[in-house]
Design an enzyme around this catalytic site. Structure first.
Site, short mmCIF file in Angstrom:
data_model
loop_
_atom_site.label_atom_id
_atom_site.label_comp_id
_atom_site.label_asym_id
_atom_site.label_seq_id
_atom_site.Cartn_x
_atom_site.Cartn_y
_atom_site.Cartn_z
N ASP A 43 0.83 -1.21 0.00
CA ASP A 43 0.00 0.00 0.00
C ASP A 43 0.86 1.26 0.00
O ASP A 43 2.05 1.21 0.30
CB ASP A 43 -0.89 0.01 1.25
CG ASP A 43 -2.14 -0.82 1.04
OD1 ASP A 43 -2.39 -1.24 -0.09
OD2 ASP A 43 -2.85 -1.05 2.04
N LYS A 77 -3.98 3.31 -3.19
CA LYS A 77 -5.25 3.80 -3.73
C LYS A 77 -5.25 5.32 -3.82
O LYS A 77 -4.81 6.00 -2.92
CB LYS A 77 -6.39 3.36 -2.81
CG LYS A 77 -6.56 1.88 -2.81
CD LYS A 77 -7.60 1.46 -1.80
CE LYS A 77 -7.54 -0.03 -1.60
NZ LYS A 77 -7.66 -0.45 -0.24
N GLY A 130 0.08 -0.85 5.74
CA GLY A 130 0.59 0.02 6.80
C GLY A 130 -0.03 -0.36 8.15
O GLY A 130 -1.18 -0.79 8.20
N GLY A 131 0.74 -0.19 9.21
CA GLY A 131 0.21 -0.44 10.55
C GLY A 131 -0.17 -1.89 10.74
O GLY A 131 0.61 -2.80 10.45
N ASP A 132 -1.38 -2.10 11.23
CA ASP A 132 -1.92 -3.45 11.38
C ASP A 132 -2.89 -3.69 10.23
O ASP A 132 -3.71 -2.82 9.92
CB ASP A 132 -2.65 -3.57 12.73
CG ASP A 132 -3.19 -4.98 12.92
OD1 ASP A 132 -2.46 -5.80 13.52
OD2 ASP A 132 -4.30 -5.28 12.45
N MET A 176 -7.51 8.97 9.24
CA MET A 176 -8.11 9.45 7.99
C MET A 176 -9.04 10.64 8.26
O MET A 176 -10.10 10.76 7.62
CB MET A 176 -8.89 8.31 7.29
CG MET A 176 -7.99 7.16 6.90
SD MET A 176 -8.92 5.74 6.30
CE MET A 176 -9.47 5.02 7.83
N GLY A 230 4.06 9.97 11.32
CA GLY A 230 4.65 9.55 12.58
C GLY A 230 5.66 8.43 12.43
O GLY A 230 5.52 7.57 11.55
#
Ligand SMILES: C[S@@+](CC[C@H](N)C(=O)[O-])C[C@H]1O[C@@H](n2cnc3c(N)ncnc32)[C@H](O)[C@@H]1O
Length: 263
Positions: free
Chosen positions: A40, A62, A93-95, A173, A202
């Site tokens: 992503d 996206k 990204g992230g979880d 978001m 971050g």
């Protein structure tokens, strides 16, 4: 075809919030073995550098307004490579299961007879505020937090009056709709002077923290760029004490942290 599909496996992997040191050991191991990586937009270059150098890396980020079309393409690509029997990593990204449509992809692949292994990641929702000196809970200040999306389909508008009763709000978001969100929270009874923080990019070297108040955000006074985490609550005030410069042996450690700009 079905027999092939059963033999293949897709790893649904969380890349963490950006800093490659926040990848889990399991994610790093899977990335080294990957033959195809569909990643992503939020996945950092430094994270991709940890992967098998021979892996085919495909960006499936996206763009606004193209979400549906892109999601169909992602599902088709996952299926295509999984059916070739390749070791496929879907890197988010992230979880992968926090606002990332990861569970939708998991469900789709299962329905197609493809095995899926989840490799959870460190979500930006907690890691980004925490590393910026904003703990989401603190005795006497906040005993609960909620993680919400600020980006809703019109028909599925977020009910801010319901969420406003929780001490700490972490909004993902939410940059594009920050003014409307702040106005809704004030209308729902949050104090206009309540502190807020936006943490852009971050855990990366481009991190920027913007401190403000709900009323200033509601009046369009906070200039913010995506991606950012929007935090509302008294815990934001802790940042000042927690990140004040120390003149101790910790100095060496702080040099390794990403630079933090406060405006
Ligand atoms: C589609 S959601 C994905 C969240 C992701 N699955 C997670 O667990 O962190 C994307 C949003 O996450 C937030 N975000 C992700 N990484 C971030 C980072 N490094 N800094 C600030 N915000 C971030 C932003 O609010 C961004 O718009």
């Amino acid at each position: 075809l079905i027999r092939n599909a059963k033999m293949s496996k897709v790893y649904l992997v969380g890349a963490g919030p950006g800093d490659p040191e926040l990848l889990t050991l399991k994610a790093a191991k899977v990335l080294k073995r990957a033959e195809v990586i569909l990643y992503d937009r939020l996945v950092s270059r430094q994270v991709l550098e940890q992967a098998n150098p021979w892996a085919e890396q495909i960006s499936v980020g996206k763009l606004c307004g193209q979400q549906q079309q892109t999601q169909q393409r992602i599902l088709a690509l996952l299926l295509h490579y999984a059916r070739q029997g390749k070791t496929v990593v879907r890197l988010k990204g992230g979880d992968p299961l926090v606002f990332g449509r990861g569970a939708e992809e998991w469900l789709f692949l299962r329905q197609q007879g493809i095995e899926v292994e989840i490799v959870v990641g460190i979500t930006s929702a907690t890691a980004v505020p925490g590393l910026a000196g904003i703990p989401l809970t603190f005795r006497g200040l906040s005993s609960a937090f909620v993680v919400a999306t600020g980006h809703c389909q019109d028909a599925d508008e977020q009910d801010w009056s319901r969420l406003a009763s929780v001490e700490t709000l972490v909004i993902l978001m939410g940059v594009g709709r920050r003014e409307a969100i702040a106005q809704s929270l004030i209308a729902a009874g949050r104090a206009p002077k309540e502190p807020v923080a936006f943490i852009e990019r971050g855990t990366t070297s481009e991190e920027r923290v913007v401190l403000s108040t709900l009323s200033d955000v509601a009046q369009g006074k906070a200039m913010i760029e995506c991606p950012a985490i929007f935090v509302v609550g008294e815990v934001v005030k802790l940042r000042e004490s927690l990140t004040a410069e120390t003149i101790s042996s910790n100095a060496e450690m702080t040099q390794h942290r990403p630079s933090r700009v406060l405006s």
